[in-house]
Structures are given as structure tokens and as C-alpha cells.
Design a protein around this motif. Structure first.
Motif, mmCIF file in Angstrom:
data_model
loop_
_atom_site.group_PDB
_atom_site.id
_atom_site.type_symbol
_atom_site.label_atom_id
_atom_site.label_comp_id
_atom_site.label_asym_id
_atom_site.label_seq_id
_atom_site.Cartn_x
_atom_site.Cartn_y
_atom_site.Cartn_z
ATOM 1 N N TYR A 1 0.859 -1.187 0.000
ATOM 2 C CA TYR A 1 0.000 0.000 0.000
ATOM 3 C C TYR A 1 0.891 1.231 0.000
ATOM 4 O O TYR A 1 1.906 1.266 0.712
ATOM 5 C CB TYR A 1 -0.912 0.011 1.226
ATOM 6 N N VAL A 2 0.509 2.243 -0.782
ATOM 7 C CA VAL A 2 1.320 3.451 -0.932
ATOM 8 C C VAL A 2 0.425 4.673 -0.780
ATOM 9 O O VAL A 2 -0.713 4.674 -1.243
ATOM 10 C CB VAL A 2 2.024 3.508 -2.312
ATOM 11 N N ALA A 3 0.945 5.736 -0.141
ATOM 12 C CA ALA A 3 0.146 6.949 0.025
ATOM 13 C C ALA A 3 1.031 8.172 0.178
ATOM 14 O O ALA A 3 2.144 8.095 0.706
ATOM 15 C CB ALA A 3 -0.778 6.821 1.238
ATOM 16 N N GLY A 4 0.509 9.306 -0.284
ATOM 17 C CA GLY A 4 1.158 10.602 -0.125
ATOM 18 C C GLY A 4 0.193 11.678 -0.575
ATOM 19 O O GLY A 4 -0.927 11.385 -1.008
ATOM 20 N N ASN A 5 0.607 12.916 -0.487
ATOM 21 C CA ASN A 5 -0.238 14.059 -0.832
ATOM 22 C C ASN A 5 0.354 14.832 -2.013
ATOM 23 O O ASN A 5 1.573 14.924 -2.152
ATOM 24 C CB ASN A 5 -0.348 15.005 0.370
ATOM 25 N N GLY A 6 -0.519 15.415 -2.831
ATOM 26 C CA GLY A 6 -0.043 16.246 -3.929
ATOM 27 C C GLY A 6 0.799 15.467 -4.914
ATOM 28 O O GLY A 6 0.403 14.416 -5.426
ATOM 29 N N GLY A 7 2.016 15.964 -5.175
ATOM 30 C CA GLY A 7 2.921 15.256 -6.067
ATOM 31 C C GLY A 7 3.250 13.871 -5.556
ATOM 32 O O GLY A 7 3.447 12.934 -6.344
ATOM 33 N N PRO B 1 1.532 -9.920 -12.603
ATOM 34 C CA PRO B 1 1.267 -8.716 -11.819
ATOM 35 C C PRO B 1 1.495 -8.947 -10.332
ATOM 36 O O PRO B 1 1.312 -10.057 -9.829
ATOM 37 C CB PRO B 1 -0.206 -8.423 -12.123
ATOM 38 N N LEU B 2 1.867 -7.889 -9.635
ATOM 39 C CA LEU B 2 2.062 -7.927 -8.182
ATOM 40 C C LEU B 2 1.038 -7.000 -7.535
ATOM 41 O O LEU B 2 0.804 -5.892 -8.008
ATOM 42 C CB LEU B 2 3.478 -7.473 -7.829
ATOM 43 N N PRO B 3 0.410 -7.429 -6.438
ATOM 44 C CA PRO B 3 -0.640 -6.611 -5.824
ATOM 45 C C PRO B 3 -0.076 -5.365 -5.135
ATOM 46 O O PRO B 3 0.766 -5.458 -4.253
ATOM 47 C CB PRO B 3 -1.288 -7.564 -4.812
ATOM 48 N N ALA B 4 -0.546 -4.224 -5.576
ATOM 49 C CA ALA B 4 -0.146 -2.943 -4.988
ATOM 50 C C ALA B 4 -1.303 -1.977 -5.153
ATOM 51 O O ALA B 4 -2.026 -2.033 -6.154
ATOM 52 C CB ALA B 4 1.108 -2.398 -5.669
ATOM 53 N N ASP C 1 1.565 -7.673 4.749
ATOM 54 C CA ASP C 1 1.567 -6.487 3.899
ATOM 55 C C ASP C 1 2.676 -5.518 4.308
ATOM 56 O O ASP C 1 3.325 -5.673 5.347
ATOM 57 C CB ASP C 1 0.221 -5.765 3.997
ATOM 58 N N VAL C 2 2.867 -4.492 3.485
ATOM 59 C CA VAL C 2 3.828 -3.426 3.792
ATOM 60 C C VAL C 2 3.235 -2.106 3.312
ATOM 61 O O VAL C 2 2.543 -2.057 2.285
ATOM 62 C CB VAL C 2 5.212 -3.701 3.150
ATOM 63 N N SER D 1 6.686 -0.656 7.970
ATOM 64 C CA SER D 1 6.427 0.465 7.067
ATOM 65 C C SER D 1 7.727 1.069 6.577
ATOM 66 O O SER D 1 8.775 0.964 7.225
ATOM 67 C CB SER D 1 5.594 1.529 7.781
ATOM 68 N N ILE D 2 7.609 1.720 5.424
ATOM 69 C CA ILE D 2 8.711 2.449 4.800
ATOM 70 C C ILE D 2 8.251 3.876 4.613
ATOM 71 O O ILE D 2 7.076 4.123 4.327
ATOM 72 C CB ILE D 2 9.050 1.840 3.420
#
Length: 200
Positions: free
Chosen positions: A53-59, A81-84, A119-120, A147-148
Motif C-alpha cells: 500500500y502506498v500513500a502521499g499528498n499532492g505530487g 502482476p504484483l498486488p499494490a 503487507d507493507v 512500514s517504509i
């Protein structure tokens, strides 16, 4: 001679700043080791049946979607495919959580619903201070999911919450974001090479 305020001079200045930041990153043995550990952990998560799972704001939201797409589709070559998933794309979920609970919860509440032990989570915050990314990192800690974080300007509070903190060098947000997408591509490539080795 290039005019001091010309577009060519702006480009030249930006290239030089990017080169200095990349050289500093290359010379940072600690950061390089943390990157290797983070990539190795993502590989292990996928081998155990987990997802990213990936997250951020704006750019950084755009970078989150960019990275998720490359895991699900491909980066450099054909493979399974890899789940993301980028947590930035479902406007109904984002606006519902934002309206009902506050914008700082738009990622954390999704993670509470989705996270599984293998998950990560990868948070992207240039300042290291984005409240919704910090809340997501807190959820990971409580769930025992590693987490990273990709960050800059010394890392901010995010550096202390993430298991793998990659605070890249750079004096400007735009330079830091350039390095973030390079890190993202390099993690994806590392995963591809580990899980789908090239045939001899």
C-alpha cells in the motif's frame, strides 16, 4: 552566455541541484543500507503473499499511483502482476473519511480496513510531517506491520515512526521528489529481479 533568468539557466540550475543531491545519496552508506533492507522486506512480503500500500499528498500522491501501477503492470519487462494499491485514488472513500473523520485519517482508516500481517506500507512525505501519513504509520505500528517512508529535510516525525526511513538529501521539494521516484523505481526493479529472475 546564458542569461541569469533564462529558461536555459533555470534548467541548468535544476540539473546541477539534482546531480549534487544524487551524489550525496550515493555517498550516504547508511541510507543505501536502509534502502537495501527496505527492498528486501518488500520482496519478503510478496513471497509471503502480502501486498503493498502506498500513500502521499499532492505530487507524492501522483508518485504513489505511479509506483502502484508499475507493480501491478510492469516496470521493465513482462511478468506476472504484483498486488499494490495507492490509497489516494478512490474519491468516494477519501471524501467520506475526510468529511466524517477529518483529512488526517484518509489513509489510516483505509489501512485499518485493509492491512494483513504480510503487507507493507510505503508513505511518501517530502516534509516528514504530513499528518495523514503519520497517522497511517501509527496504524502500521499498532498492527505490527512494517512500514517504509520516503521523506526529506531530515525526515521529520515520520522518520521515527517508520521501520525503514529514507530521508533523501536535497534543498528543495522538487529535488527531493526526483529522488523519491528514483527510490520507487529501484524498489520495484529489485522486486522484479528477485521474484522474476532473468533467464540465462
Amino acid at each position: 552566455m546564458i542569461n541569469a533568468h533564462s529558461p536555459a539557466q533555470t534548467l541548468q540550475t535544476n540539473i546541477n541541484q539534482s546531480l549534487r543531491a544524487k551524489a550525496a545519496l550515493l555517498d550516504d552508506a547508511g541510507l543505501m543500507a536502509t534502502f537495501a533492507a527496505a527492498a528486501t522486506h518488500v520482496i519478503a512480503c510478496y513471497r509471503a503473499g502480502g501486498r503493498l500500500y502506498v500513500a502521499g499528498n499532492g505530487g507524492s500522491a501522483a508518485d504513489s499511483q505511479h509506483l502502484a501501477a508499475e507493480f501491478v503492470s510492469k516496470l521493465a519487462r513482462d511478468r506476472n502482476p504484483l498486488p499494490a494499491e495507492a490509497l489516494t485514488t478512490d474519491t468516494s472513500i477519501l471524501t467520506a473519511i475526510g468529511n466524517d473523520y477529518g483529512y488526517e485519517h484518509v489513509f489510516s482508516r483505509q489501512l485499518i480496513a485493509k492491512l494483513r500481517p504480510n503487507d507493507v506500507f510505503l508513505g511518501i512525505t517530502t516534509s516528514g510531517k504530513s499528518k495523514n501519513v503519520l497517522a497511517a504509520l501509527e496504524v502500521c505500528k499498532k498492527a505490527g506491520v512494517k512500514s517504509i517512508v520516503f521523506t526529506g529535510f531530515g525526515g521529520g516525525p515520520a522518520a521515527d515512526l517508520a521501520d525503514f526511513s529514507l530521508a533523501v538529501p536535497g534543498d528543495r521539494t522538487s529535488t527531493i521528489q526526483e529522488l523519491h521516484i528514483m527510490l520507487a523505481h529501484s524498489i520495484c526493479e529489485s522486486v522484479e529481479l528477485a521474484l522474476f529472475p532473468m533467464e540465462a
